[in-house]
Design an enzyme around this catalytic site. Structure first.
Site, PDB file in Angstrom:
ATOM      1  N   ASP A   1      28.156  42.159  50.981  1.00  0.00           N
ATOM      2  CA  ASP A   1      28.957  40.939  50.949  1.00  0.00           C
ATOM      3  C   ASP A   1      28.475  40.100  49.761  1.00  0.00           C
ATOM      4  O   ASP A   1      27.360  39.561  49.779  1.00  0.00           O
ATOM      5  CB  ASP A   1      28.751  40.186  52.279  1.00  0.00           C
ATOM      6  CG  ASP A   1      29.618  38.942  52.397  1.00  0.00           C
ATOM      7  OD1 ASP A   1      30.051  38.408  51.355  1.00  0.00           O
ATOM      8  OD2 ASP A   1      29.833  38.497  53.535  1.00  0.00           O
ATOM      9  N   HIS A   2      29.330  39.991  48.757  1.00  0.00           N
ATOM     10  CA  HIS A   2      28.887  39.334  47.517  1.00  0.00           C
ATOM     11  C   HIS A   2      28.719  37.821  47.689  1.00  0.00           C
ATOM     12  O   HIS A   2      28.146  37.159  46.841  1.00  0.00           O
ATOM     13  CB  HIS A   2      29.895  39.636  46.401  1.00  0.00           C
ATOM     14  CG  HIS A   2      29.326  39.535  45.023  1.00  0.00           C
ATOM     15  ND1 HIS A   2      28.022  39.186  44.767  1.00  0.00           N
ATOM     16  CD2 HIS A   2      29.889  39.745  43.808  1.00  0.00           C
ATOM     17  CE1 HIS A   2      27.809  39.174  43.471  1.00  0.00           C
ATOM     18  NE2 HIS A   2      28.926  39.508  42.858  1.00  0.00           N
TER      19      HIS A   2
END
Ligand code: CAO
Length: 448
Positions: A420-421
């Site tokens: 999850d950036h």
């Protein structure tokens, strides 16, 4: 059958009226009164119907052409039995946008003004994106999904253009499947409700896929999805839509690890368990998660903070006859490879037998999806939200690796980390992978 020319009938006091939509293409079959093109004057939009039933052989107009009475629109290979009836193009059947469902009483005077078309309503412009997307482009408004035509009055077409709704995605409930304004409203409502519920197929502003009758192309069979597939599909869509994914690839040299694994196999066999690379990977991941706590976390629902977990429970994707399941192996950092192997075999066998409980499937902090026993060189796993990361493991193989002076045969394991950036920066993701790769290459790292 006979080739007939279709010309623009008398549409009233209009000259040089621009074409805004061409609704047919050569090869299309049309019924008498099916719409061929849409014209838009400064006061009204109107559909021009076909005076014949048959197959369109030529389309002689394009968007933005300006038409006058008598101008050629198309040629049609008309059915003979329609000949008599069709000999007089039915100008009175031209529909203007004053009526959604009925032909104008007197189309020679389509005087009732309409709303101004929005800029997006110009014929060459693809329909705007869905209600709140701000994202990619939808199909052009006059697109035909899989050859399926849609019928809608000009006023409904105008309405849908203004709201950026692709009519190809709307099911008509009017006579002969005609799309009504309430169908467009219903489609928007469904998309918005789907977004609010985190629906599987749609999100805010994400247009649904077109509904296509595949039987028109050949034989089909409709098979209901298993309950697991429906649930996992919804979960995967939700994760895919909510989490900005990045996938980082790497390769780990597991030559020594694999030799060690093979040396343990006889002991494992005596215990009635398998010793696959996966348990070593689980051990290494648990170790590295201790060093990268942000990867062992979840974003708070309000997106304002990160909930870091002090326990390390790994979800392991298991392929079952009814679909994908991700049971959780708890406290992996505290267990040895024999215990992990026993537990993995037990839980994956229960998964395949459909005997998992809710507790088996909950409490994971990070996931691993291993396709190493099957094959493939790389894949991009979807983060098992609300976790932050997932490791994809592909099949290890012997590769020639340059050691600085010569090529040497090494067992290389392809790895892919999706994360999850919003939580993990690229540099942190790359460091996680480098550390994991180093640990798998030299298992003594686990002691440190
Ligand atoms: N490289 C090379 N060989 C590998 C390997 C790898 N990365 N991973 C496993 N193998 C070998 C094993 O050693 C075993 O061979 P041996 O019997 O000779 O030792 C063989 O492949 C089969 O392994 P396995 O798949 O039975 O066991 P596993 O521990 O690797 O995996 C489980 C267990 C439950 C994860 C697996 O059976 C499974 O279901 N995998 C599919 C997961 C999946 O569908 N993921 C996709 C999810 S959607 O994104």
């Amino acid at each position: 059958m006979a080739i007939k020319s279709i010309t623009l009938p008398d549409i009233g006091n209009y000259e040089n009226t621009p074409v805004i939509e061409v609704l047919v293409s050569p090869g299309d079959r049309v019924e008498k009164e099916d719409s061929l093109i849409t014209l838009e004057s400064d006061k009204a939009t109107m559909e021009i119907p076909s005076p014949y039933t048959g197959e369109i052989t030529k389309v002689l107009v394009k968007n933005d052409d300006n038409l006058n009475k008598g101008d050629l629109i198309a040629e049609i290979d008309a059915e003979e039995d329609e000949k008599e009836e069709a000999s007089e193009p039915a100008a009175e059947k031209v529909q203007d946008d004053t009526s959604a469902e009925e032909p104008a009483a007197d189309a020679s005077k389509p005087e009732v003004p309409t709303q101004e078309p929005s800029p997006a309503a110009t014929a060459e412009t693809p329909a705007a994106t869905g209600p709140a997307s701000g994202g990619g482009q939808a199909m052009p408004i006059n697109a035909q999904a899989g050859g399926a035509k849609f019928h809608a009055s000009p006023s409904v077409r105008l309405f849908s253009r203004k709201l950026g709704v692709d009519l190809a995605n709307v099911t008509g409930t009017g006579p002969k499947g005609r799309i009504l304004q309430e169908d467009v409203e219903g489609a928007i409502k469904a998309v918005m409700e789907g977004a609010a519920k985190g629906g599987a197929a749609t999100g805010a502003g994400i247009p649904p896929l077109p509904e296509i009758d595949f039987s028109q192309f050949g034989e089909i069979e409709e098979k209901p999805l298993s309950r697991i597939k429906k649930l996992s599909g919804k979960h995967l869509s939700t994760a895919w839509l909510n989490i900005p994914h990045v996938t980082q690839f790497d390769e780990a040299d597991i030559t020594e690890m694999d030799a060690f694994r093979k040396s343990l196999k006889p002991r494992a066999e005596k215990m009635g368990i398998k010793m696959t690379p996966l348990v070593f990977i689980m051990k290494a991941v648990a170790h590295v998660l201790g060093e990268f706590p942000n990867m062992n976390a979840s974003m708070a629902p309000d997106g304002e903070s990160l909930i870091v977990k002090k326990y390390i429970n790994l979800g392991v994707a298991v392929d079952t006859p009814k679909g994908l399941l991700v049971p959780v192996v708890r406290d992996v950092d505290k267990k040895g490879v024999f215990e992990l192997s026993e537990e993995l075999m037990e839980i994956s066998s229960r998964a395949r037998d459909g005997k998992l409980t809710g507790a088996d499937l909950s409490g994971g902090t990070f996931s691993i999806s291993s396709l190493g026993g099957i094959g493939g060189t790389q894949f991009t796993p979807i983060v098992n939200g609300p976790e932050v990361g997932i490791l994809g493991v592909s099949k290890a193989s012997m590769q020639p690796v340059w050691d600085g002076s010569e090529f040497v045969p090494r067992m290389m394991l392809p790895l892919a980390l999706s994360y999850d950036h919003r939580v993990i920066d690229g540099a942190e993701g790359a460091r996680f992978m480098t550390t994991l790769s180093r640990t798998l290459t030299d298992l003594r790292e686990l002691m440190l």
